[in-house]
Design an enzyme around this catalytic site. Structure first.
Site, mmCIF file in Angstrom:
data_model
loop_
_atom_site.group_PDB
_atom_site.id
_atom_site.type_symbol
_atom_site.label_atom_id
_atom_site.label_comp_id
_atom_site.label_asym_id
_atom_site.label_seq_id
_atom_site.Cartn_x
_atom_site.Cartn_y
_atom_site.Cartn_z
ATOM 1 N N THR A 182 0.647 -17.565 5.740
ATOM 2 C CA THR A 182 -0.569 -17.483 5.941
ATOM 3 C C THR A 182 -1.390 -19.365 5.688
ATOM 4 O O THR A 182 -0.186 -19.945 6.312
ATOM 5 C CB THR A 182 -1.455 -16.686 5.122
ATOM 6 O OG1 THR A 182 -1.359 -15.383 5.242
ATOM 7 C CG2 THR A 182 -3.091 -17.064 5.415
ATOM 8 N N ARG A 210 -5.641 -1.798 6.023
ATOM 9 C CA ARG A 210 -5.534 -2.750 5.049
ATOM 10 C C ARG A 210 -6.673 -4.128 5.120
ATOM 11 O O ARG A 210 -6.015 -4.243 6.745
ATOM 12 C CB ARG A 210 -4.001 -3.214 4.393
ATOM 13 C CG ARG A 210 -3.800 -3.954 3.207
ATOM 14 C CD ARG A 210 -3.784 -5.126 3.571
ATOM 15 N NE ARG A 210 -3.579 -6.147 2.025
ATOM 16 C CZ ARG A 210 -3.568 -7.475 2.395
ATOM 17 N NH1 ARG A 210 -2.853 -8.332 3.553
ATOM 18 N NH2 ARG A 210 -3.207 -8.419 1.351
ATOM 19 N N VAL A 211 -7.002 -4.597 4.841
ATOM 20 C CA VAL A 211 -8.032 -6.045 4.720
ATOM 21 C C VAL A 211 -7.338 -6.611 3.220
ATOM 22 O O VAL A 211 -7.719 -6.484 2.331
ATOM 23 C CB VAL A 211 -9.308 -5.897 4.767
ATOM 24 C CG1 VAL A 211 -9.860 -7.499 4.971
ATOM 25 C CG2 VAL A 211 -9.365 -5.255 5.900
ATOM 26 N N GLY A 212 -7.088 -7.447 4.209
ATOM 27 C CA GLY A 212 -6.857 -8.858 2.526
ATOM 28 C C GLY A 212 -7.795 -9.718 2.205
ATOM 29 O O GLY A 212 -9.242 -9.603 2.199
ATOM 30 N N ASP A 213 -7.394 -10.992 1.826
ATOM 31 C CA ASP A 213 -8.687 -11.767 0.697
ATOM 32 C C ASP A 213 -8.799 -12.926 2.501
ATOM 33 O O ASP A 213 -9.967 -13.494 1.722
ATOM 34 C CB ASP A 213 -7.905 -12.549 0.203
ATOM 35 C CG ASP A 213 -6.771 -13.649 0.403
ATOM 36 O OD1 ASP A 213 -5.562 -12.498 0.273
ATOM 37 O OD2 ASP A 213 -6.658 -15.057 0.026
ATOM 38 N N THR A 233 -3.641 -18.444 -0.889
ATOM 39 C CA THR A 233 -2.570 -17.753 -0.199
ATOM 40 C C THR A 233 -2.351 -17.553 -0.877
ATOM 41 O O THR A 233 -1.929 -18.046 -2.067
ATOM 42 C CB THR A 233 -1.515 -18.948 0.990
ATOM 43 O OG1 THR A 233 -1.087 -17.754 1.111
ATOM 44 C CG2 THR A 233 -1.315 -20.084 -0.050
ATOM 45 N N GLY A 236 -3.014 -11.564 -1.538
ATOM 46 C CA GLY A 236 -4.427 -10.487 -1.508
ATOM 47 C C GLY A 236 -5.050 -9.747 -2.303
ATOM 48 O O GLY A 236 -6.414 -9.558 -2.812
HETATM 49 N N1 ASP Z 1 -3.470 -14.226 1.389
HETATM 50 C C1 ASP Z 1 -3.163 -13.303 2.597
HETATM 51 C C2 ASP Z 1 -3.464 -11.899 2.734
HETATM 52 O O1 ASP Z 1 -3.497 -10.756 1.697
HETATM 53 C C3 ASP Z 1 -1.278 -13.249 2.615
HETATM 54 C C4 ASP Z 1 -0.800 -14.508 2.266
HETATM 55 O O2 ASP Z 1 -1.169 -15.859 1.915
HETATM 56 O O3 ASP Z 1 0.309 -14.717 2.488
HETATM 57 O O4 ASP Z 1 -2.967 -11.362 3.451
#
Ligand code: ASP
Length: 315
Positions: A182, A210-213, A233, A236
């Site tokens: 990311t 799916r939705v991350g942070d 990062t 999430g």
């Molecule tokens: N935070 C990101 C997610 O969960 C992934 C990452 O930071 O590597 O989508």
């Protein structure tokens, strides 16, 4: 692991993901270029939010990270991306979740912030919104991605079985390792405004939907001139549960420095839910920290003096 400093003027920080992977030379060079471009915006008196967008666009466009042109393929063969941006003077924010086919999701997030009365657009609607503004299209799949696609079963029921199988095979809190990570950035401009942004292709083996942070304000990013900015990062699913970016910024609001705020929040993440993550943290007075509890975090910073500092470990 941390790197703290007290620059006198404008500053930009950027990252290319935290995890087990080491940074490649090409990723290091790209982070350096992205910091130089972002700093140039700040040096000519530009806004922190412009510097963050400029920096992230270079990382997205490189194809070297799991964002934009380099976003990883998901189990159903789609590339869905999340991004957000926030500025700290009047707490404006914009975000997109599950957007497809655009090279620069961070610019789509910026357009949501600047051109709508909303904060977050999702899925096909976000993609259509980007098309309306004629944003650059994502480049076609790479050879490796096409090859990976061939391994995906053809019928819908076979595909769903594979998705569920792979999803259930994930260890709790565990995450596979892709080629790149990311991306994110935080910046402080001459007027004292801070900004933060993040852009990602998500995590390996994620279920469609799916939705991350990264597109969630307060989770993946936060920026407030009265307390500071953070860009996260890591997995999430862990970061969301502790609203990590806001947790860090809130600690700064009650007096913690960036390094302390990051350390305390990352310790809480580890203790409460066995999570590991990385953070870029910037105080309104220019103090900053890059901190991670993962083995590596590809990241760097530049305040215009000497050359940009870029490493994959900050101790
Ligand atoms: N935070 C990101 C997610 O969960 C992934 C990452 O930071 O590597 O989508």
């Amino acid at each position: 692991m941390t790197r703290a400093g007290r620059p006198s003027n404008v500053i930009i920080l950027a990252h290319g993901g935290a995890g087990a992977r080491k940074m490649t030379a090409a990723q290091g060079n790209c982070l350096g270029d992205a910091l130089v471009a972002g700093h140039a915006v700040l040096k000519r008196g530009g806004a922190a939010v412009d510097a963050v967008e400029t920096t992230i666009r270079i990382l997205e466009g490189s194809g070297l990270f799991n964002a934009g042109a380099g976003a990883r393929l998901q189990l159903d063969g789609a590339r869905r991306m999340d991004a957000s941006i926030m500025e700290g003077s009047v707490l404006r924010a914009g975000a997109v979740a599950g957007i497809e086919q655009v090279r620069h999701p961070i610019t789509a997030a910026r357009l949501v912030m600047d051109n709508t009365a909303h904060v977050l657009l999702m899925g096909d609607h976000a993609t259509r919104f980007a098309r309306h503004f004629k944003l650059d299209r994502q480049p076609p799949l790479t050879k490796a991605q096409r090859k990976a696609l061939r391994g995906i079963p053809l019928t819908e029921s076979q595909r769903q079985t594979l998705i569920l199988y792979k999803y259930l095979a994930l260890s709790p809190g565990g995450r596979g390792e892709g080629e790149g990570g990311t991306v994110g950035a935080v910046a402080l401009d001459r007027s004292g405004t801070v900004a933060a942004g993040a852009s990602t292709g998500g995590i390996p083996f994620m279920l469609p939907g799916r939705v991350g942070d990264s597109p969630l304000i307060g989770c993946g990013v936060y920026a407030d001139n009265e307390s500071g900015a953070a860009s996260m990062t890591g997995l999430g699913e862990s970061i969301i549960r502790l609203t990590m970016a806001k947790e860090i910024v809130d600690r700064m609001a009650v007096g913690a420095g960036p390094a302390t705020a990051a350390r305390q929040a990352l310790t809480k993440l580890a203790k409460r839910i066995e999570g590991a993550a990385g953070a870029l943290v910037l105080a309104p007075d220019g103090r900053f920290a890059i901190r991670h509890t993962t083995p590596h975090m590809s990241a760097g910073w530049w305040n215009g003096k000497g050359t940009p500092v870029v490493r994959d470990r900050f101790t």
